[in-house]
Design a protein around this motif. Structure first.
Motif, PDB file in Angstrom:
ATOM      1  N   TRP A  76       2.897   9.120  40.026  1.00  0.00           N
ATOM      2  CA  TRP A  76       4.133   8.342  40.064  1.00  0.00           C
ATOM      3  C   TRP A  76       4.215   7.399  38.860  1.00  0.00           C
ATOM      4  O   TRP A  76       5.218   7.344  38.154  1.00  0.00           O
ATOM      5  CB  TRP A  76       4.218   7.557  41.365  1.00  0.00           C
ATOM      6  N   THR A 128       6.979   7.835  35.894  1.00  0.00           N
ATOM      7  CA  THR A 128       8.012   6.807  35.722  1.00  0.00           C
ATOM      8  C   THR A 128       7.923   6.143  34.353  1.00  0.00           C
ATOM      9  O   THR A 128       8.902   5.545  33.904  1.00  0.00           O
ATOM     10  CB  THR A 128       7.932   5.736  36.827  1.00  0.00           C
ATOM     11  N   GLU A 129       6.779   6.233  33.687  1.00  0.00           N
ATOM     12  CA  GLU A 129       6.671   5.706  32.324  1.00  0.00           C
ATOM     13  C   GLU A 129       7.453   6.567  31.339  1.00  0.00           C
ATOM     14  O   GLU A 129       7.969   6.061  30.349  1.00  0.00           O
ATOM     15  CB  GLU A 129       5.202   5.640  31.889  1.00  0.00           C
ATOM     16  N   SER A 151      12.623   8.958  34.714  1.00  0.00           N
ATOM     17  CA  SER A 151      13.166   8.052  35.728  1.00  0.00           C
ATOM     18  C   SER A 151      12.402   8.200  37.041  1.00  0.00           C
ATOM     19  O   SER A 151      11.626   9.136  37.234  1.00  0.00           O
ATOM     20  CB  SER A 151      14.644   8.351  35.955  1.00  0.00           C
ATOM     21  N   GLN A 152      12.657   7.275  37.951  1.00  0.00           N
ATOM     22  CA  GLN A 152      12.020   7.327  39.270  1.00  0.00           C
ATOM     23  C   GLN A 152      12.502   8.528  40.074  1.00  0.00           C
ATOM     24  O   GLN A 152      11.744   9.109  40.851  1.00  0.00           O
ATOM     25  CB  GLN A 152      12.283   6.038  40.038  1.00  0.00           C
ATOM     26  N   ALA A 199      10.493  11.451  38.890  1.00  0.00           N
ATOM     27  CA  ALA A 199       9.124  11.371  39.407  1.00  0.00           C
ATOM     28  C   ALA A 199       9.080  11.784  40.875  1.00  0.00           C
ATOM     29  O   ALA A 199       8.205  12.551  41.296  1.00  0.00           O
ATOM     30  CB  ALA A 199       8.573   9.963  39.226  1.00  0.00           C
ATOM     31  N   ALA A 200      10.008  11.290  41.669  1.00  0.00           N
ATOM     32  CA  ALA A 200      10.039  11.637  43.086  1.00  0.00           C
ATOM     33  C   ALA A 200      10.292  13.130  43.287  1.00  0.00           C
ATOM     34  O   ALA A 200       9.697  13.766  44.157  1.00  0.00           O
ATOM     35  CB  ALA A 200      11.111  10.821  43.798  1.00  0.00           C
TER      36      ALA A 200
END
Length: 111
Positions: free
Chosen positions: A37, A41-42, A45-46, A49-50
Motif C-alpha cells: 500500500w 501510494t507513493e 493514487s490510493q 493501490a486499493a
C-alpha cells in the motif's frame, strides 16, 4: 497404549506448529499488504493501490478455490468390482482403508 499416546502427542505438536505457522503467515501477509500500500501510494493514487492489492487477493483466492474444487481422477467402477467383486461394500471399504494405510507407510519409509 504408549504408542498411541506418542502418536497423539506427535499429532498435537504438528497441529500446534501448523496453527502457529498459519498465524505468523497471516501477520506477514498483513505487513506485506501494508508495505505494498505504501509503495503503490507513493507512485500512484490510493484508488490504484486499493485496486491492485484487491486484484492480487482476488487472484490468489480464485487459484485457491480452483485447487480446492479440483477432483482426482475417479477410479472406474470396473476396477473396483474386478478386484474385490466377492466382498460386501463394507468389506471393500475396510480393505481399501487398510491398503491406503499400507501405501502411506510405504511412502513415509521412502522419504
Amino acid at each position: 497404549m504408549r504408542g498411541l499416546e506418542n502418536k497423539i502427542g506427535e499429532a498435537a505438536r504438528k497441529v500446534a506448529a501448523f496453527i502457529l505457522g498459519g498465524l505468523l503467515a497471516t501477520v506477514g501477509v498483513g505487513f506485506l499488504t501494508a508495505a505494498s500500500w505504501f509503495a503503490l501510494t507513493e507512485t500512484q493514487s490510493q484508488v490504484f493501490a486499493a485496486t491492485v492489492i484487491g486484484l492480487v487477493y482476488l487472484g490468489v483466492g480464485a487459484v485457491a478455490i480452483g485447487i480446492g474444487t479440483m477432483s482426482r481422477r475417479a477410479t472406474p467402477r470396473s476396477e473396483l468390482t474386478g478386484q474385490h467383486g466377492d466382498l460386501s461394500p463394507m468389506q471393500t471399504v475396510a480393505v481399501s482403508f487398510l491398503q491406503g494405510l499400507e501405501q502411506g507407510r510405504q511412502t513415509r519409509r521412502a522419504r
